[in-house]
Design an enzyme around this catalytic site. Structure first.
Site, PDB file in Angstrom:
ATOM      1  CG  ASP A 223      33.472  39.743  47.670  1.00 33.43           C
ATOM      2  OD1 ASP A 223      33.415  38.684  46.230  1.00 33.43           O
ATOM      3  OD2 ASP A 223      33.953  39.526  48.323  1.00 33.43           O
TER       4      ASP A 223
ATOM      5  CE  LYS B 238      32.787  41.660  51.785  1.00 30.78           C
ATOM      6  NZ  LYS B 238      33.799  41.437  50.358  1.00 30.78           N
TER       7      LYS B 238
ATOM      8  CE  LYS C 251      33.735  37.690  52.051  1.00 32.26           C
ATOM      9  NZ  LYS C 251      34.870  38.030  50.154  1.00 32.26           N
TER      10      LYS C 251
END
Length: 256
Positions: A102, A165, A197
């Site tokens: 991430d 995300k 996300k």
């Protein structure tokens, strides 16, 4: 989205959850507990999301064949590290056993007009990831403007993101339905197999249901699965388990 019971929503959300501990005071004992919590009697979470320094420990606990993926964060939370540092961070995390990376974009540079900073960072980490899943964090609460959220989404996807995300969970405004709407539209319009996300502040099954319904409205009924949708949350699991045990979901939070 067909009307699901709270228990059905809770069960579905469990399968999409990146159970997160990115607290500053996280330690080895907390990671051991997180790995245990990720494997519930009702089923496992999709992943745990942890600091890079704990990846090797988590891999040792979960084992090589665990259904629970290990996600970790790089260039986190500031988004301001040099590209070569982030690439090294990424390579080490993968060597330690991370399944998913991430990455925070250099969002302050982007806000100052430097789109190339985003493209360069994402492309470099994409190359370092190889087949490892890359989720790109836009920090939408800091971008604020809908046009900037849209453009950052486009740049991240063009540079090779597997997911986009919303947030680090470390700023005042994290996931919002407004940002989710923009990001999902960009994914749809890209016609690429990119996931989404929302992360930060999603703490109840009632909250989760709103995001699931929005995603299905934009992307279609068959799109929602762990390979294309995740929740990043630390507190959501408690509400999921409460609902699965017959309780009511907590009220929808005022800040997503």
């Amino acid at each position: 989205m067909e009307l699901l019971s709270p228990r059905e929503v809770a069960s579905f959300a469990l399968s999409l959850l990146d159970l997160t501990n990115l607290r500053d005071d996280c330690d080895a004992a907390a990671i051991e507990k997180l790995c245990e919590r990720a494997q519930t009697p009702a089923g496992s979470t999709a992943a745990i999301c942890i600091w890079p320094r704990f990846v090797a420990q988590a891999r040792g606990i979960l084992g090589a064949d665990s259904k629970v993926k290990i996600a970790t964060v790089v260039n986190f939370p500031s988004g301001e590290l040099p590209v070569e540092t982030v690439v090294a961070e990424t390579s080490q995390a993968i060597a330690d056993g991370a399944d998913e990376i991430d990455l925070v974009i250099p969002y302050r540079a982007f806000l100052a007009g430097d789109e190339d900073a985003v493209t360069t960072m994402v492309s470099a980490v994409r190359a370092a990831c190889g087949p490892t899943t890359l989720k790109v964090i836009l920090e939408t609460g800091e971008l604020k403007d809908s046009g900037k959220i849209r453009r950052a989404s486009e740049l991240a996807i063009a540079a090779g993101a597997d997911f986009i995300k919303t947030s680090t969970g470390k700023v005042q405004v994290n996931a919002t339905l407004e940002a989710a709407d923009i990001m999902l539209q960009v994914i749809r319009d890209s016609r690429k197999n990119v996931g989404f996300k929302p992360a930060g502040g999603i703490s109840s099954v009632a909250d989760a249901d709103l995001y699931l319904r929005l995603a299905e409205t934009i992307m279609g009924a068959n799109w929602l699965m762990p390979s294309t949708f995740r929740f990043g949350a630390s507190g959501l699991l408690d509400d999921i388990l409460s609902v699965l045990n017959g309780g009511a979901s907590a009220r929808v939070s005022s800040a997503y």
